[in-house]
Design a protein around this motif. Structure first.
Motif, PDB file in Angstrom:
ATOM      1  N   ALA A  24      34.952  31.413  80.802  1.00 17.25           N
ATOM      2  CA  ALA A  24      35.783  30.242  80.522  1.00 17.25           C
ATOM      3  C   ALA A  24      34.979  28.962  80.313  1.00 17.25           C
ATOM      4  O   ALA A  24      35.479  28.024  79.693  1.00 17.25           O
ATOM      5  N   CYS A  25      33.753  28.916  80.792  1.00 18.94           N
ATOM      6  CA  CYS A  25      32.960  27.692  80.691  1.00 18.94           C
ATOM      7  C   CYS A  25      32.520  27.437  79.250  1.00 18.94           C
ATOM      8  O   CYS A  25      31.768  28.230  78.677  1.00 18.94           O
ATOM      9  N   PRO A  26      32.967  26.325  78.646  1.00 17.64           N
ATOM     10  CA  PRO A  26      32.609  26.057  77.251  1.00 17.64           C
ATOM     11  C   PRO A  26      31.143  25.663  77.061  1.00 17.64           C
ATOM     12  O   PRO A  26      30.614  25.764  75.961  1.00 17.64           O
ATOM     13  N   LEU A  27      30.479  25.251  78.137  1.00 18.65           N
ATOM     14  CA  LEU A  27      29.088  24.801  78.041  1.00 18.65           C
ATOM     15  C   LEU A  27      28.097  25.820  78.603  1.00 18.65           C
ATOM     16  O   LEU A  27      26.909  25.539  78.681  1.00 18.65           O
ATOM     17  N   HIS A  28      28.587  26.974  79.022  1.00 15.84           N
ATOM     18  CA  HIS A  28      27.749  28.069  79.540  1.00 15.84           C
ATOM     19  C   HIS A  28      26.884  27.609  80.703  1.00 15.84           C
ATOM     20  O   HIS A  28      25.682  27.866  80.751  1.00 15.84           O
ATOM     21  N   VAL A  29      27.516  26.935  81.660  1.00 18.96           N
ATOM     22  CA  VAL A  29      26.834  26.365  82.808  1.00 18.96           C
ATOM     23  C   VAL A  29      26.707  27.378  83.954  1.00 18.96           C
ATOM     24  O   VAL A  29      25.797  27.296  84.761  1.00 18.96           O
ATOM     25  N   LEU A  30      27.596  28.350  84.009  1.00 20.20           N
ATOM     26  CA  LEU A  30      27.649  29.293  85.115  1.00 20.20           C
ATOM     27  C   LEU A  30      27.096  30.663  84.729  1.00 20.20           C
ATOM     28  O   LEU A  30      27.151  31.062  83.570  1.00 20.20           O
ATOM     29  N   SER A  31      26.607  31.380  85.748  1.00 21.08           N
ATOM     30  CA  SER A  31      26.176  32.767  85.546  1.00 21.08           C
ATOM     31  C   SER A  31      26.271  33.505  86.873  1.00 21.08           C
ATOM     32  O   SER A  31      26.277  32.890  87.937  1.00 21.08           O
ATOM     33  N   LEU A  32      26.351  34.826  86.791  1.00 21.19           N
ATOM     34  CA  LEU A  32      26.360  35.645  88.000  1.00 21.19           C
ATOM     35  C   LEU A  32      24.939  35.816  88.509  1.00 21.19           C
ATOM     36  O   LEU A  32      24.003  35.972  87.721  1.00 21.19           O
ATOM     37  N   THR A  33      24.790  35.797  89.815  1.00 23.74           N
ATOM     38  CA  THR A  33      23.473  36.002  90.417  1.00 23.74           C
ATOM     39  C   THR A  33      23.222  37.490  90.611  1.00 23.74           C
ATOM     40  O   THR A  33      24.142  38.302  90.555  1.00 23.74           O
ATOM     41  N   LYS A  34      22.000  37.830  90.864  1.00 20.43           N
ATOM     42  CA  LYS A  34      21.662  39.206  91.226  1.00 20.43           C
ATOM     43  C   LYS A  34      21.812  39.409  92.727  1.00 20.43           C
ATOM     44  O   LYS A  34      21.821  40.531  93.209  1.00 20.43           O
ATOM     45  N   LYS A  35      21.955  38.306  93.466  1.00 19.42           N
ATOM     46  CA  LYS A  35      22.171  38.374  94.912  1.00 19.42           C
ATOM     47  C   LYS A  35      23.606  38.800  95.189  1.00 19.42           C
ATOM     48  O   LYS A  35      24.481  38.645  94.337  1.00 19.42           O
ATOM     49  N   VAL A  36      23.848  39.331  96.369  1.00 21.19           N
ATOM     50  CA  VAL A  36      25.199  39.725  96.762  1.00 21.19           C
ATOM     51  C   VAL A  36      25.604  38.985  98.029  1.00 21.19           C
ATOM     52  O   VAL A  36      24.763  38.623  98.847  1.00 21.19           O
ATOM     53  N   ASN A  37      26.916  38.783  98.172  1.00 24.98           N
ATOM     54  CA  ASN A  37      27.432  38.147  99.384  1.00 24.98           C
ATOM     55  C   ASN A  37      27.658  39.221 100.451  1.00 24.98           C
ATOM     56  O   ASN A  37      27.318  40.394 100.248  1.00 24.98           O
ATOM     57  N   GLN A  38      28.249  38.856 101.578  1.00 28.30           N
ATOM     58  CA  GLN A  38      28.437  39.802 102.679  1.00 28.30           C
ATOM     59  C   GLN A  38      29.393  40.931 102.329  1.00 28.30           C
ATOM     60  O   GLN A  38      29.348  41.987 102.946  1.00 28.30           O
ATOM     61  N   LYS A  39      30.247  40.718 101.347  1.00 31.01           N
ATOM     62  CA  LYS A  39      31.177  41.765 100.921  1.00 31.01           C
ATOM     63  C   LYS A  39      30.566  42.686  99.880  1.00 31.01           C
ATOM     64  O   LYS A  39      31.182  43.651  99.463  1.00 31.01           O
ATOM     65  N   GLY A  40      29.363  42.373  99.411  1.00 34.89           N
ATOM     66  CA  GLY A  40      28.673  43.227  98.452  1.00 34.89           C
ATOM     67  C   GLY A  40      28.895  42.865  96.996  1.00 34.89           C
ATOM     68  O   GLY A  40      28.545  43.629  96.106  1.00 34.89           O
TER      69      GLY A  40
END
Length: 75
Positions: A24-40
């Motif tokens: 949804a970001c029109p400026l491509h500011v966000l990305s998924l990390t390779k790290k995981v949270n406590q839920k995996g």
């Protein structure tokens, strides 16, 4: 007209990595990390610090309300 600057704050423990905000970001500011949270899950992060304009498109589409967007005028 003053330029707007935004900052995206992510609740990493609530994020399920659905990728909707990244698309949804029109400026491509966000990305998924390779790290995981406590839920995996890989979680999202703001990768381009100075590019966000605070439009809140990411926060609007987030099904789990993991994102908070702050917006301010640039000096």
């Amino acid at each position: 007209m003053a330029k707007m600057k935004g900052v995206v704050i992510v609740n990493t423990e609530r994020c399920k990595g659905c990728n909707l905000c990244v698309v949804a970001c029109p400026l491509h500011v966000l990305s998924l990390t390779k790290k995981v949270n406590q839920k995996g899950y890989n979680y999202v992060q703001q990768t381009l610090e100075d590019t966000c304009n605070g439009c809140s498109s990411c926060a609007i589409v987030c099904p789990d309300a993991c994102l908070t967007v702050y917006r301010a005028k640039e000096a």
